[in-house]
Write an enzyme that holds these catalytic residues in place. Structure first.
Site, PDB file in Angstrom:
ATOM      1  N   LYS A  11      23.775 194.492  30.621  1.00 32.35           N
ATOM      2  CA  LYS A  11      24.870 193.636  31.071  1.00 32.35           C
ATOM      3  C   LYS A  11      24.697 193.238  32.552  1.00 32.35           C
ATOM      4  O   LYS A  11      23.870 193.819  33.268  1.00 32.35           O
ATOM      5  CB  LYS A  11      26.190 194.383  30.856  1.00 32.35           C
ATOM      6  CG  LYS A  11      26.454 194.692  29.381  1.00 32.35           C
ATOM      7  CD  LYS A  11      27.833 195.300  29.183  1.00 32.35           C
ATOM      8  CE  LYS A  11      28.088 195.599  27.720  1.00 32.35           C
ATOM      9  NZ  LYS A  11      29.461 196.112  27.500  1.00 32.35           N
ATOM     10  N   TYR A  51      31.666 188.567  21.156  1.00 35.33           N
ATOM     11  CA  TYR A  51      32.704 189.605  21.134  1.00 35.33           C
ATOM     12  C   TYR A  51      33.932 189.178  20.331  1.00 35.33           C
ATOM     13  O   TYR A  51      35.030 189.708  20.565  1.00 35.33           O
ATOM     14  CB  TYR A  51      33.105 189.956  22.569  1.00 35.33           C
ATOM     15  CG  TYR A  51      32.134 190.910  23.245  1.00 35.33           C
ATOM     16  CD1 TYR A  51      31.914 192.190  22.730  1.00 35.33           C
ATOM     17  CD2 TYR A  51      31.459 190.550  24.408  1.00 35.33           C
ATOM     18  CE1 TYR A  51      31.037 193.069  23.349  1.00 35.33           C
ATOM     19  CE2 TYR A  51      30.582 191.440  25.032  1.00 35.33           C
ATOM     20  CZ  TYR A  51      30.381 192.688  24.496  1.00 35.33           C
ATOM     21  OH  TYR A  51      29.522 193.577  25.101  1.00 35.33           O
ATOM     22  N   PHE A  59      41.717 193.341  26.804  1.00 33.70           N
ATOM     23  CA  PHE A  59      40.616 193.179  27.766  1.00 33.70           C
ATOM     24  C   PHE A  59      39.674 192.027  27.424  1.00 33.70           C
ATOM     25  O   PHE A  59      38.697 191.783  28.140  1.00 33.70           O
ATOM     26  CB  PHE A  59      39.822 194.488  27.899  1.00 33.70           C
ATOM     27  CG  PHE A  59      39.247 195.009  26.599  1.00 33.70           C
ATOM     28  CD1 PHE A  59      38.086 194.488  26.050  1.00 33.70           C
ATOM     29  CD2 PHE A  59      39.872 196.053  25.929  1.00 33.70           C
ATOM     30  CE1 PHE A  59      37.558 194.975  24.866  1.00 33.70           C
ATOM     31  CE2 PHE A  59      39.357 196.554  24.738  1.00 33.70           C
ATOM     32  CZ  PHE A  59      38.190 196.011  24.205  1.00 33.70           C
ATOM     33  N   THR A  93      31.550 204.641  25.836  1.00 29.45           N
ATOM     34  CA  THR A  93      31.903 203.336  26.414  1.00 29.45           C
ATOM     35  C   THR A  93      32.401 203.473  27.849  1.00 29.45           C
ATOM     36  O   THR A  93      32.014 202.709  28.737  1.00 29.45           O
ATOM     37  CB  THR A  93      33.017 202.668  25.565  1.00 29.45           C
ATOM     38  OG1 THR A  93      32.550 202.588  24.214  1.00 29.45           O
ATOM     39  CG2 THR A  93      33.357 201.275  26.066  1.00 29.45           C
ATOM     40  N   ASN A 114      29.916 198.299  31.937  1.00 26.97           N
ATOM     41  CA  ASN A 114      29.343 199.582  31.515  1.00 26.97           C
ATOM     42  C   ASN A 114      27.851 199.490  31.200  1.00 26.97           C
ATOM     43  O   ASN A 114      27.327 200.232  30.371  1.00 26.97           O
ATOM     44  CB  ASN A 114      30.155 200.185  30.365  1.00 26.97           C
ATOM     45  CG  ASN A 114      30.169 199.305  29.127  1.00 26.97           C
ATOM     46  OD1 ASN A 114      29.637 198.205  29.153  1.00 26.97           O
ATOM     47  ND2 ASN A 114      30.756 199.794  28.052  1.00 26.97           N
ATOM     48  N   HIS A 117      25.163 197.359  26.117  1.00 26.44           N
ATOM     49  CA  HIS A 117      25.839 197.247  24.817  1.00 26.44           C
ATOM     50  C   HIS A 117      24.854 197.697  23.762  1.00 26.44           C
ATOM     51  O   HIS A 117      23.651 197.469  23.898  1.00 26.44           O
ATOM     52  CB  HIS A 117      26.241 195.792  24.529  1.00 26.44           C
ATOM     53  CG  HIS A 117      26.629 195.565  23.098  1.00 26.44           C
ATOM     54  ND1 HIS A 117      27.895 195.856  22.632  1.00 26.44           N
ATOM     55  CD2 HIS A 117      25.912 195.145  22.020  1.00 26.44           C
ATOM     56  CE1 HIS A 117      27.944 195.606  21.331  1.00 26.44           C
ATOM     57  NE2 HIS A 117      26.752 195.166  20.939  1.00 26.44           N
ATOM     58  N   GLU A 128      24.509 190.890  14.925  1.00 25.85           N
ATOM     59  CA  GLU A 128      24.327 190.706  16.373  1.00 25.85           C
ATOM     60  C   GLU A 128      22.912 190.233  16.710  1.00 25.85           C
ATOM     61  O   GLU A 128      22.722 189.412  17.609  1.00 25.85           O
ATOM     62  CB  GLU A 128      24.648 192.011  17.102  1.00 25.85           C
ATOM     63  CG  GLU A 128      26.129 192.363  17.033  1.00 25.85           C
ATOM     64  CD  GLU A 128      26.493 193.621  17.808  1.00 25.85           C
ATOM     65  OE1 GLU A 128      27.681 193.964  17.828  1.00 25.85           O
ATOM     66  OE2 GLU A 128      25.590 194.260  18.406  1.00 25.85           O
TER      67      GLU A 128
HETATM   68  P1  CMP Z   1      30.594 197.214  24.397  1.00 32.12           P
HETATM   69  O1  CMP Z   1      29.963 198.428  23.828  1.00 32.12           O
HETATM   70  O2  CMP Z   1      29.728 196.065  24.731  1.00 32.12           O
HETATM   71  O3  CMP Z   1      31.747 196.711  23.391  1.00 32.12           O
HETATM   72  C1  CMP Z   1      32.913 196.055  23.806  1.00 32.12           C
HETATM   73  C2  CMP Z   1      33.038 196.009  25.289  1.00 32.12           C
HETATM   74  O4  CMP Z   1      34.361 195.779  25.755  1.00 32.12           O
HETATM   75  C3  CMP Z   1      32.697 197.381  25.877  1.00 32.12           C
HETATM   76  O5  CMP Z   1      31.353 197.654  25.741  1.00 32.12           O
HETATM   77  C4  CMP Z   1      33.206 197.207  27.280  1.00 32.12           C
HETATM   78  O6  CMP Z   1      32.343 196.418  28.095  1.00 32.12           O
HETATM   79  C5  CMP Z   1      34.490 196.448  27.000  1.00 32.12           C
HETATM   80  N1  CMP Z   1      35.630 197.355  26.880  1.00 32.12           N
HETATM   81  C6  CMP Z   1      35.890 198.236  25.935  1.00 32.12           C
HETATM   82  N2  CMP Z   1      37.052 198.876  26.143  1.00 32.12           N
HETATM   83  C7  CMP Z   1      37.541 198.354  27.262  1.00 32.12           C
HETATM   84  C8  CMP Z   1      38.717 198.571  28.008  1.00 32.12           C
HETATM   85  N3  CMP Z   1      39.632 199.479  27.623  1.00 32.12           N
HETATM   86  N4  CMP Z   1      38.907 197.853  29.111  1.00 32.12           N
HETATM   87  C9  CMP Z   1      37.993 196.916  29.484  1.00 32.12           C
HETATM   88  N5  CMP Z   1      36.855 196.659  28.813  1.00 32.12           N
HETATM   89  C10 CMP Z   1      36.629 197.376  27.718  1.00 32.12           C
END
Ligand code: CMP
Length: 147
Positions: A11, A51, A59, A93, A114, A117, A128
């Site tokens: 990311k 997404y 979010f 996550t 984070n 993914h 995906e």
């Molecule tokens: P990812 O594994 O890419 O899947 C969905 C993404 O949404 C996750 O990683 C984070 O980047 C984001 N995400 C998930 N939960 C939250 C949250 N509570 N607040 C903000 N972003 C989130």
């Protein structure tokens, strides 16, 4: 155990931290073989589409803005149990809850930014992977050579 493929994304924060090489090394050391890889600047529409399952989440808007805020690296990883293996190496996550030594524990800035993914099931991995790659972009090669 089955040979699987999974979609992995590095990311925007991972690129901004200069953590790309370190993250790729960890995935490689875990036996996850890259069979397709490209750097992209996602449009808002591309991020929304990727997404879409999260579109009702509070979010969502922020996630889309973040994912289209800078370049990402999308890749397909192949290996035994690749979906679960990738998730294990990535960690939880939320980096605050991620296990020691995982990518998110080491590099992620927040639950949103984070670093990585990974697909959460073989079925979602197929969807995906198809979102970013044509079948002809996936390569085959031997990566067991000794130096
Ligand atoms: P990812 O594994 O890419 O899947 C969905 C993404 O949404 C996750 O990683 C984070 O980047 C984001 N995400 C998930 N939960 C939250 C949250 N509570 N607040 C903000 N972003 C989130």
């Amino acid at each position: 155990m089955a040979i699987e493929r999974t979609l992995s994304i590095l990311k925007p924060d991972a690129l901004q931290w200069r953590a790309v090489g370190k993250i790729l090394a960890r995935l490689e050391e875990a036996g996850l073989k890259p069979v397709a890889m490209k750097m992209l600047q996602l449009s808002q529409k591309q991020a929304e589409g990727f997404y879409a399952v999260h579109r009702e989440r509070p979010f969502f808007k922020s996630l889309v803005a973040y994912m289209s805020s800078g370049p990402v690296i999308v890749q397909v990883l192949e290996g035994e149990n690749a979906v679960a293996k990738n998730r294990e190496v990535m960690g939880a996550t939320d980096p605050a809850k991620a296990a020691e030594g995982t990518i998110r524990k080491l590099f992620a800035r927040s639950i949103e930014a984070n670093s990585v993914h990974g697909s959460d099931s073989p079925e979602n991995a197929r969807t995906e992977i198809a979102y970013f790659f044509a079948q002809t972009e996936l390569v085959a090669y031997d990566w067991t050579a000794k130096r």
